[in-house]
Write a protein that holds these residues in place. Structure first.
Motif, PDB file in Angstrom:
ATOM      1  N   GLU A 105       0.833  -1.199   0.000  1.00 35.80           N
ATOM      2  CA  GLU A 105       0.000   0.000   0.000  1.00 35.80           C
ATOM      3  C   GLU A 105       0.865   1.245   0.000  1.00 35.80           C
ATOM      4  OE1 GLU A 105      -1.720  -1.974   3.857  1.00 35.80           O
ATOM      5  OE2 GLU A 105      -2.460   0.071   3.543  1.00 35.80           O
ATOM      6  N   PHE A 106       1.884   1.220   0.835  1.00 39.48           N
ATOM      7  CA  PHE A 106       2.735   2.408   0.921  1.00 39.48           C
ATOM      8  C   PHE A 106       3.369   2.704  -0.423  1.00 39.48           C
ATOM      9  CE2 PHE A 106       5.158   5.574   3.113  1.00 39.48           C
ATOM     10  CZ  PHE A 106       6.304   5.692   2.351  1.00 39.48           C
ATOM     11  N   ARG A 107       3.887   1.640  -1.060  1.00 45.01           N
ATOM     12  CA  ARG A 107       4.573   1.835  -2.329  1.00 45.01           C
ATOM     13  C   ARG A 107       3.612   2.313  -3.410  1.00 45.01           C
ATOM     14  NH1 ARG A 107       7.842  -3.589  -3.302  1.00 45.01           N
ATOM     15  NH2 ARG A 107       9.708  -2.490  -3.982  1.00 45.01           N
ATOM     16  N   ASP A 108       2.365   1.820  -3.367  1.00 42.30           N
ATOM     17  CA  ASP A 108       1.368   2.313  -4.333  1.00 42.30           C
ATOM     18  C   ASP A 108       1.107   3.795  -4.116  1.00 42.30           C
ATOM     19  OD1 ASP A 108      -0.745  -0.682  -4.499  1.00 42.30           O
ATOM     20  OD2 ASP A 108       1.112  -0.106  -5.529  1.00 42.30           O
ATOM     21  N   GLN A 109       1.006   4.179  -2.847  1.00 40.81           N
ATOM     22  CA  GLN A 109       0.777   5.588  -2.532  1.00 40.81           C
ATOM     23  C   GLN A 109       1.953   6.454  -2.988  1.00 40.81           C
ATOM     24  OE1 GLN A 109      -1.891   7.228  -1.146  1.00 40.81           O
ATOM     25  NE2 GLN A 109      -2.961   5.303  -1.506  1.00 40.81           N
ATOM     26  N   LEU A 110       3.129   5.889  -2.843  1.00 42.19           N
ATOM     27  CA  LEU A 110       4.333   6.597  -3.252  1.00 42.19           C
ATOM     28  C   LEU A 110       4.329   6.816  -4.764  1.00 42.19           C
ATOM     29  CD1 LEU A 110       6.981   7.661  -2.078  1.00 42.19           C
ATOM     30  CD2 LEU A 110       7.993   5.425  -2.506  1.00 42.19           C
ATOM     31  N   LYS A 155      12.540  20.551  -5.157  1.00 43.13           N
ATOM     32  CA  LYS A 155      11.089  20.622  -4.966  1.00 43.13           C
ATOM     33  C   LYS A 155      10.475  19.227  -4.943  1.00 43.13           C
ATOM     34  CE  LYS A 155      10.225  25.241  -6.703  1.00 43.13           C
ATOM     35  NZ  LYS A 155      10.372  25.799  -8.049  1.00 43.13           N
ATOM     36  N   ALA A 156      10.928  18.363  -5.870  1.00 47.01           N
ATOM     37  CA  ALA A 156      10.380  17.003  -5.930  1.00 47.01           C
ATOM     38  C   ALA A 156      10.657  16.263  -4.629  1.00 47.01           C
ATOM     39  CB  ALA A 156      10.983  16.243  -7.111  1.00 47.01           C
ATOM     40  N   LEU A 157      11.888  16.365  -4.151  1.00 49.03           N
ATOM     41  CA  LEU A 157      12.261  15.647  -2.932  1.00 49.03           C
ATOM     42  C   LEU A 157      11.488  16.171  -1.732  1.00 49.03           C
ATOM     43  CD1 LEU A 157      16.065  15.330  -3.601  1.00 49.03           C
ATOM     44  CD2 LEU A 157      14.473  13.436  -3.320  1.00 49.03           C
ATOM     45  N   LEU A 158      11.324  17.493  -1.643  1.00 54.08           N
ATOM     46  CA  LEU A 158      10.572  18.049  -0.518  1.00 54.08           C
ATOM     47  C   LEU A 158       9.123  17.584  -0.565  1.00 54.08           C
ATOM     48  CD1 LEU A 158      12.057  21.656  -0.297  1.00 54.08           C
ATOM     49  CD2 LEU A 158      12.380  19.757   1.298  1.00 54.08           C
ATOM     50  N   ASN A 159       8.550  17.562  -1.786  1.00 53.30           N
ATOM     51  CA  ASN A 159       7.188  17.050  -1.944  1.00 53.30           C
ATOM     52  C   ASN A 159       7.084  15.614  -1.465  1.00 53.30           C
ATOM     53  OD1 ASN A 159       5.564  19.149  -2.936  1.00 53.30           O
ATOM     54  ND2 ASN A 159       6.438  18.941  -4.977  1.00 53.30           N
ATOM     55  N   LEU A 160       8.039  14.789  -1.880  1.00 50.21           N
ATOM     56  CA  LEU A 160       7.996  13.377  -1.512  1.00 50.21           C
ATOM     57  C   LEU A 160       8.241  13.190  -0.028  1.00 50.21           C
ATOM     58  CD1 LEU A 160       9.714  11.623  -4.543  1.00 50.21           C
ATOM     59  CD2 LEU A 160       7.304  11.758  -3.979  1.00 50.21           C
ATOM     60  N   LYS A 161       9.141  14.006   0.526  1.00 48.32           N
ATOM     61  CA  LYS A 161       9.417  13.905   1.967  1.00 48.32           C
ATOM     62  C   LYS A 161       8.139  14.174   2.754  1.00 48.32           C
ATOM     63  CE  LYS A 161      12.532  15.701   5.526  1.00 48.32           C
ATOM     64  NZ  LYS A 161      11.571  16.327   6.471  1.00 48.32           N
ATOM     65  N   THR A 162       7.428  15.234   2.378  1.00 48.83           N
ATOM     66  CA  THR A 162       6.174  15.562   3.044  1.00 48.83           C
ATOM     67  C   THR A 162       5.188  14.408   2.941  1.00 48.83           C
ATOM     68  OG1 THR A 162       6.528  17.834   2.327  1.00 48.83           O
ATOM     69  CG2 THR A 162       4.344  17.296   3.197  1.00 48.83           C
ATOM     70  N   LYS A 163       5.102  13.831   1.739  1.00 47.44           N
ATOM     71  CA  LYS A 163       4.170  12.730   1.510  1.00 47.44           C
ATOM     72  C   LYS A 163       4.513  11.529   2.370  1.00 47.44           C
ATOM     73  CE  LYS A 163       0.605  11.231  -0.677  1.00 47.44           C
ATOM     74  NZ  LYS A 163      -0.660  11.938  -0.639  1.00 47.44           N
ATOM     75  N   VAL A 164       5.826  11.214   2.433  1.00 46.44           N
ATOM     76  CA  VAL A 164       6.269  10.075   3.240  1.00 46.44           C
ATOM     77  C   VAL A 164       5.875  10.277   4.696  1.00 46.44           C
ATOM     78  CG1 VAL A 164       8.308   8.884   4.130  1.00 46.44           C
ATOM     79  CG2 VAL A 164       8.130   9.374   1.704  1.00 46.44           C
ATOM     80  N   GLU A 165       6.093  11.485   5.201  1.00 50.52           N
ATOM     81  CA  GLU A 165       5.738  11.765   6.603  1.00 50.52           C
ATOM     82  C   GLU A 165       4.241  11.617   6.828  1.00 50.52           C
ATOM     83  OE1 GLU A 165       7.401  15.633   7.110  1.00 50.52           O
ATOM     84  OE2 GLU A 165       9.452  14.840   7.143  1.00 50.52           O
ATOM     85  N   GLU A 166       3.470  12.111   5.862  1.00 54.95           N
ATOM     86  CA  GLU A 166       2.014  12.017   5.936  1.00 54.95           C
ATOM     87  C   GLU A 166       1.573  10.567   6.007  1.00 54.95           C
ATOM     88  OE1 GLU A 166       0.274  15.040   3.029  1.00 54.95           O
ATOM     89  OE2 GLU A 166      -0.889  13.206   2.633  1.00 54.95           O
ATOM     90  N   LEU A 167       2.069   9.773   5.038  1.00 60.69           N
ATOM     91  CA  LEU A 167       1.667   8.374   4.958  1.00 60.69           C
ATOM     92  C   LEU A 167       2.077   7.625   6.211  1.00 60.69           C
ATOM     93  CD1 LEU A 167       2.602   7.549   1.249  1.00 60.69           C
ATOM     94  CD2 LEU A 167       0.312   7.787   2.200  1.00 60.69           C
ATOM     95  N   SER A 169       2.419   8.842   9.186  1.00 60.09           N
ATOM     96  CA  SER A 169       1.620   9.236  10.342  1.00 60.09           C
ATOM     97  C   SER A 169       0.259   8.547  10.336  1.00 60.09           C
ATOM     98  CB  SER A 169       1.439  10.752  10.378  1.00 60.09           C
ATOM     99  OG  SER A 169       0.600  11.142   9.317  1.00 60.09           O
ATOM    100  N   TYR A 170      -0.249   8.168   9.157  1.00 59.74           N
ATOM    101  CA  TYR A 170      -1.527   7.448   9.112  1.00 59.74           C
ATOM    102  C   TYR A 170      -1.408   6.085   9.763  1.00 59.74           C
ATOM    103  CZ  TYR A 170      -3.057  10.803   5.533  1.00 59.74           C
ATOM    104  OH  TYR A 170      -3.383  11.927   4.838  1.00 59.74           O
ATOM    105  N   LYS A 171      -0.181   5.522   9.706  1.00 56.98           N
ATOM    106  CA  LYS A 171       0.004   4.158  10.165  1.00 56.98           C
ATOM    107  C   LYS A 171       0.106   4.069  11.681  1.00 56.98           C
ATOM    108  CE  LYS A 171      -0.007   1.848   6.395  1.00 56.98           C
ATOM    109  NZ  LYS A 171      -0.961   0.765   6.200  1.00 56.98           N
ATOM    110  N   ILE A 172       0.469   5.201  12.295  1.00 56.28           N
ATOM    111  CA  ILE A 172       0.736   5.149  13.733  1.00 56.28           C
ATOM    112  C   ILE A 172      -0.562   5.151  14.530  1.00 56.28           C
ATOM    113  CG2 ILE A 172       1.803   6.414  15.646  1.00 56.28           C
ATOM    114  CD1 ILE A 172       3.957   7.278  13.611  1.00 56.28           C
TER     115      ILE A 172
END
Lengths: 172, 304
Positions: A105-110, A155-167, A169-172
């Protein structure tokens, strides 16, 4: 490289060297494999018809220019859905400190997050990570400065970093 | 929160292993990029299906050859030259065989083809037209045969010659159209200068914009309208032309059976006729002239 692009064996060598990268590049822009292959082939056809005008040293950049023009003409901006082939991780291996990041799921979201990146960031990022092009090579291919490439990557990396943190946090 | 990662593109340089020892140490200590690092390791292993390079190259070569000439025929012409060699009193006859590459381009009904000649000159062929030329010494002898209709954009260079059964057109570098039919020959020059020598040995020099039509009735010189023929853009424009000619053209652009009654043959037609829509084309021709007709299922036009 000596000789002219109008010589068949030279043209074919240029094709072998650039076809896959170009097809991938178009795929990163539109997410449609058959459209990407068609535009790639059409670009080489047009390159062949202009073989006398082409300069061998910069033919890589030239074919991308042709392809991008064709792309703009043919493909309206649509929602992009990229799909990549991924290697399998052992499921639920809790010894891996990053196991949350390895789930399907995580990888699909990524994958979705990458598809949602603005086109400029998306194409630079994937050319760097999937095609393994250096920032310098990307700059030459897209006719932008190396600094511009770095900016897009940032910009791409910052976008992805934010997304990773978001995803995460959903798991916790 | 991550402004410092943006400064001087730090995060992009981190990914590229392009950091100072200091910068590196700071990031390692904060651990803020650890998750992203793990994600990057994953992304780096992703792949796309590989391109079948050889297969697609073969397909491309096919398209290249097909696009270049709708029918490409290689004819080997053998020419024998007898050479007499006297060798120690013995006469030997040797034959020299020469090969030539002849290219034939032919268009079918409804087919309009753009083609680039070896020197970069452009030719656009109307339906049911044929061009033949020798490829190998094209640069020095730019000479081709034409039947039907074609528009040319000729690059400056050696003398360029178009030969038809009704006459020869010689050019140095220009844009023009040649139209040949059973009835006559029409040449329109839009840019530059051409010289026409008809089969009956009449000379015309056309300096753009200028045109001449030669048929059984004689020669008619006129000024062509526009800087290029309208049929390049998908329609034909006629001005006071015999209906029989318009009907003949319809049969080149559409696969249709049409026998124009002789009583209508010399009606004069002026107007536009599209190449893309048969019903619309027929309407635009016959309705203004008040000629009744019906278009049958098998694309046959029947007149009352």
């Amino acid at each position: 490289m000596e000789g002219s692009l109008c010589e068949e064996h030279i043209f074919e060598a240029v094709y072998r060297e650039n076809a896959q990268k170009l097809r991938n590049h178009l795929y990163y822009k539109c997410g449609d494999m058959s459209v990407s292959e068609d535009i790639m082939q059409e670009s080489f056809l047009r390159l062949w018809n202009k073989c006398k005008e082409a300069v061998l040293e910069s033919v890589g950049g030239y074919i991308y220019t042709i392809a991008n023009r064709l792309f703009i003409d043919q493909v309206r901006s649509k929602k992009v859905n990229l799909k990549f082939e991924k290697s399998q991780y052992a499921r639920d291996n809790h010894e891996d400190p990053h196991y949350l990041l390895r789930t399907e799921e995580f990888r699909d979201q990524l994958e979705k997050a990458i598809s949602d990146l603005p086109e400029g960031q998306r194409e630079a990022f994937l050319m760097n990570r999937i095609d393994k092009l250096t920032y310098k090579q990307i700059a030459e291919t897209l006719h932008i400065s190396e600094t511009a490439v770095e900016k897009r990557m940032t910009k791409a990396l910052l976008n992805l970093k934010t997304k990773v943190e978001e995803l995460k946090s959903y798991k916790i | 929160m991550s402004k410092h990662l943006e400064d001087k593109n730090l995060i992009a340089r981190w990914l590229n292993n392009d950091l100072t020892a200091e910068e590196k140490a700071v990031l390692e200590k904060s651990g803020e990029l650890d998750d992203l690092q793990a994600v990057m390791t994953d992304i780096d292993s992703w792949t796309l299906p590989p391109l079948d390079v050889e297969g697609s190259l073969a397909k491309l070569s096919q398209k290249r050859n097909r696009g270049q000439a709708k029918s490409r025929v290689l004819n080997v012409y053998w020419r024998y030259a007898a050479v007499l060699i006297v060798l120690m009193g013995i006469a030997v006859v040797a034959s020299i065989m020469l090969q030539t590459d002849q290219i034939i381009l032919a268009t079918k009904i409804g087919e309009q083809v753009e083609y680039e000649l070896p020197d970069g000159s452009l030719v656009v062929m109307s339906p049911l037209s044929e061009i033949t030329y020798q490829e190998d010494d094209w640069a020095s002898t730019r000479s081709l045969s034409l039947s039907g209709q074609a528009y040319f954009e000729v690059k400056k260079g050696s003398t360029f010659q178009v030969n038809t059964t009704k006459g020869s057109i010689t050019v140095l570098g220009t844009k023009f159209t040649v139209n040949t039919s059973d009835n006559g020959l029409k040449v329109e020059c839009y840019e530059g200068k051409v010289k026409l020598i008809t089969a009956t040995n009449e000379d015309y020099i056309l300096k753009a914009p200028s045109a001449v039509q030669v048929d059984a009735n004689g020669a008619n010189q006129y000024i062509p309208t526009g800087s290029e023929p309208s049929w390049l853009n998908g329609f034909s424009r006629y001005e006071n032309v015999n209906l029989s000619i318009v009907a003949d053209d319809i049969k080149k652009y559409y696969d249709v059976t049409l026998n124009l009654p002789t009583s209508y043959a010399s009606f004069k037609f002026s107007g536009r006729v599209t190449h893309d829509d048969l019903e619309l084309a027929l309407q635009s021709i016959f309705v203004p002239l008040e000629i009744s007709y019906t278009l049958g299922d098998q694309n046959n036009v029947v007149f009352e």
